[in-house]
Enzyme design. Sequence first.
Site, PDB file in Angstrom:
ATOM      1  N   GLN A  20      52.602 -62.479  17.223  1.00  0.00           N
ATOM      2  CA  GLN A  20      53.498 -63.235  18.100  1.00  0.00           C
ATOM      3  C   GLN A  20      53.937 -64.567  17.496  1.00  0.00           C
ATOM      4  OE1 GLN A  20      50.742 -62.387  21.681  1.00  0.00           O
ATOM      5  NE2 GLN A  20      52.755 -62.564  22.566  1.00  0.00           N
ATOM      6  N   HIS A 121      44.639 -57.756  18.027  1.00  0.00           N
ATOM      7  CA  HIS A 121      45.562 -58.082  19.126  1.00  0.00           C
ATOM      8  C   HIS A 121      46.817 -57.247  18.954  1.00  0.00           C
ATOM      9  CE1 HIS A 121      46.515 -61.341  22.254  1.00  0.00           C
ATOM     10  NE2 HIS A 121      47.494 -60.470  22.313  1.00  0.00           N
ATOM     11  N   ASN A 166      41.647 -57.094  22.153  1.00  0.00           N
ATOM     12  CA  ASN A 166      42.383 -57.746  23.239  1.00  0.00           C
ATOM     13  C   ASN A 166      43.076 -56.703  24.117  1.00  0.00           C
ATOM     14  OD1 ASN A 166      43.785 -60.276  24.422  1.00  0.00           O
ATOM     15  ND2 ASN A 166      45.466 -58.889  24.005  1.00  0.00           N
ATOM     16  N   GLU A 167      42.657 -56.628  25.365  1.00  0.00           N
ATOM     17  CA  GLU A 167      43.365 -55.842  26.387  1.00  0.00           C
ATOM     18  C   GLU A 167      43.613 -54.384  25.964  1.00  0.00           C
ATOM     19  OE1 GLU A 167      46.833 -57.738  27.836  1.00  0.00           O
ATOM     20  OE2 GLU A 167      45.828 -59.631  28.166  1.00  0.00           O
ATOM     21  N   TYR A 303      46.308 -63.308  35.045  1.00  0.00           N
ATOM     22  CA  TYR A 303      47.550 -64.024  35.357  1.00  0.00           C
ATOM     23  C   TYR A 303      47.930 -63.930  36.831  1.00  0.00           C
ATOM     24  CZ  TYR A 303      48.411 -64.167  30.311  1.00  0.00           C
ATOM     25  OH  TYR A 303      48.324 -64.407  28.963  1.00  0.00           O
ATOM     26  N   GLU A 363      42.911 -66.026  28.621  1.00  0.00           N
ATOM     27  CA  GLU A 363      44.358 -66.177  28.777  1.00  0.00           C
ATOM     28  C   GLU A 363      44.690 -66.442  30.233  1.00  0.00           C
ATOM     29  OE1 GLU A 363      46.972 -63.130  27.280  1.00  0.00           O
ATOM     30  OE2 GLU A 363      45.754 -62.881  25.474  1.00  0.00           O
ATOM     31  N   TRP A 410      47.342 -69.682  27.883  1.00  0.00           N
ATOM     32  CA  TRP A 410      48.307 -68.861  27.141  1.00  0.00           C
ATOM     33  C   TRP A 410      49.680 -69.418  27.444  1.00  0.00           C
ATOM     34  CZ3 TRP A 410      47.827 -65.359  23.366  1.00  0.00           C
ATOM     35  CH2 TRP A 410      49.027 -64.804  22.907  1.00  0.00           C
ATOM     36  N   GLU A 417      57.216 -62.452  22.796  1.00  0.00           N
ATOM     37  CA  GLU A 417      56.596 -61.844  23.971  1.00  0.00           C
ATOM     38  C   GLU A 417      56.824 -60.345  23.993  1.00  0.00           C
ATOM     39  OE1 GLU A 417      54.380 -62.717  25.947  1.00  0.00           O
ATOM     40  OE2 GLU A 417      54.523 -60.947  27.225  1.00  0.00           O
ATOM     41  N   TRP A 418      56.373 -59.700  22.903  1.00  0.00           N
ATOM     42  CA  TRP A 418      56.405 -58.234  22.799  1.00  0.00           C
ATOM     43  C   TRP A 418      57.785 -57.646  23.123  1.00  0.00           C
ATOM     44  CZ3 TRP A 418      52.571 -57.730  19.780  1.00  0.00           C
ATOM     45  CH2 TRP A 418      51.414 -58.508  19.935  1.00  0.00           C
TER      46      TRP A 418
HETATM   47  C1  GCO Z   1      48.726 -60.169  27.088  1.00  0.00           C
HETATM   48  C2  GCO Z   1      48.722 -60.549  25.712  1.00  0.00           C
HETATM   49  C3  GCO Z   1      49.592 -61.710  25.330  1.00  0.00           C
HETATM   50  C4  GCO Z   1      50.860 -61.861  26.158  1.00  0.00           C
HETATM   51  C5  GCO Z   1      50.615 -62.696  27.408  1.00  0.00           C
HETATM   52  C6  GCO Z   1      51.873 -62.811  28.261  1.00  0.00           C
HETATM   53  O1  GCO Z   1      47.817 -60.584  27.800  1.00  0.00           O
HETATM   54  O2  GCO Z   1      49.599 -59.395  27.459  1.00  0.00           O
HETATM   55  O3  GCO Z   1      47.390 -60.860  25.334  1.00  0.00           O
HETATM   56  O4  GCO Z   1      49.884 -61.364  24.014  1.00  0.00           O
HETATM   57  O5  GCO Z   1      51.839 -62.488  25.393  1.00  0.00           O
HETATM   58  O6  GCO Z   1      49.635 -62.137  28.210  1.00  0.00           O
HETATM   59  O7  GCO Z   1      52.258 -61.531  28.684  1.00  0.00           O
END
Ligand code: GCO
Length: 457
Positions: A20, A121, A166-167, A303, A363, A410, A417-418
């Site tokens: 990113q 990640h 990560n996730e 989030y 995050e 974060w 942002e993907w």
């Molecule tokens: C995620 C990723 C981050 C994102 C952030 C906002 O949690 O999706 O770890 O790379 O950019 O969360 O979507």
Amino acid sequence: MTSQQFPTGFQWGTATAAYQIEGAVDRDGRKPSVWDTFSATKGRTFQGQTGAIACEHYDRYKDDIKLMAELGVQTYRFSISWCRIVPDGRGTVNQAGLDFYRRLVDCLLDYGITPYATLFHWDSPQALETKYGSWRSREMAQDFAEYVKVVVSNLGDRITNWMTLNEITCFTHMGHGVGKTPQHAPGTKVGSKKEVWQTSHHALLAHGLACQAIRANSPKSCSIGLVDNFGVTVPLYESPEHIEAAKKAFPYHCGNGGIIYPALTGEYSSALLEQLKNDAPDIQEGDLKTIHQPLDFLGLNIYTGTYIRAADNWQGCEWIDFPKNYPALNMPWLQIVPECLYWGIRHVSETLNRPDLALFITENGCAAQDELTSQGEVFDLDRILYLRQHLQSVHRAAIEGYPILGYFIWSFMDNFEWSYGYDKRFGITYVDYKTQQRIPKSSYHWYAECIRQNRVV
Ligand code: GCO
């Protein structure tokens, strides 16, 4: 202790991820990741944007870390790119890749900032996707462990806080679709839900083998964690019956029963297995034991949340949909539910019965409609509103005695942002992508004051 004061030693940090921010995707031996391929594929990302340049952090890391030091953070969470270290995914080690992260970490340590390294990640080596379908194969778990052994053997004298993955759902369930185009890399269509669940099972295996590789190869004592974006079920009203309902709902959330449960309890949740039936992954003898490794901490990427109330149905709970104009920030899923951090922390300690496990918010943050004023400033008062409320929720958990040790915003700066490309800005530092200028937003200065006073201001 004044109101909203955090306990002494609470760690204030910020977070980013390699693909990113780094750019320099074909520099010093790095080879393509599945995100290079995915974002270069027509129609997959906003305006076809890619991470090829991003924030040029590969070249600008010294200035960025200086800005982090001025912010006052004690910790910094970043990710290491497998494609820089073992560019073909397995085999030859790229010394230039190791040297980059060594330089980066030495710069952090020079400023007294503690590095927290995420070993994966989402940027899987494209070579392994081509060779055997990356996470669709069990081989990926072993190759990941070999890569981790290389990193920890070479950088473990400097880095002693490791996060394996990560996730998991974001690079498995969101990267593989049944009958629909996935939103994330590798963007592969598969024939069944079972195949999708098999990818996350392989990722869990990779997590377990990586924990073993870290412990076997770290030259120093270190702490190991997993980072997960589990679904937080929040009681609609904080009464015993609705709190109980939120706990009942927790294991039904697919990412919870299928990821955090096996990692922390050694079993997929029965609630999930009931739902999946024949779509459940094939589990080989010993897999769950490998997956259920002792952890020193858990990283929570939270989030938002889902409101739950008690109901006299077979589950004893029901999800409450958000009303049409419910306040949200600049992402379709970013409804503002500040209690999600408090309840996320409580679910680990109580619902998962892991009161022993140290926790970090690895995050939390939001995308906002950040605009530069004619004076070249960004008054992101909406982001401060979001962050203040969420940090108050963390503070509540801390003073109630839950083992929440730190918080990583974060993100440190706007970044790729993907699939949304650069259209969504999550940073507390504005990045002018034309000039690569960094401009601290109001939220940067606000966060610096929180850190200075060790409280929510
Ligand atoms: C995620 C990723 C981050 C994102 C952030 C906002 O949690 O999706 O770890 O790379 O950019 O969360 O979507």
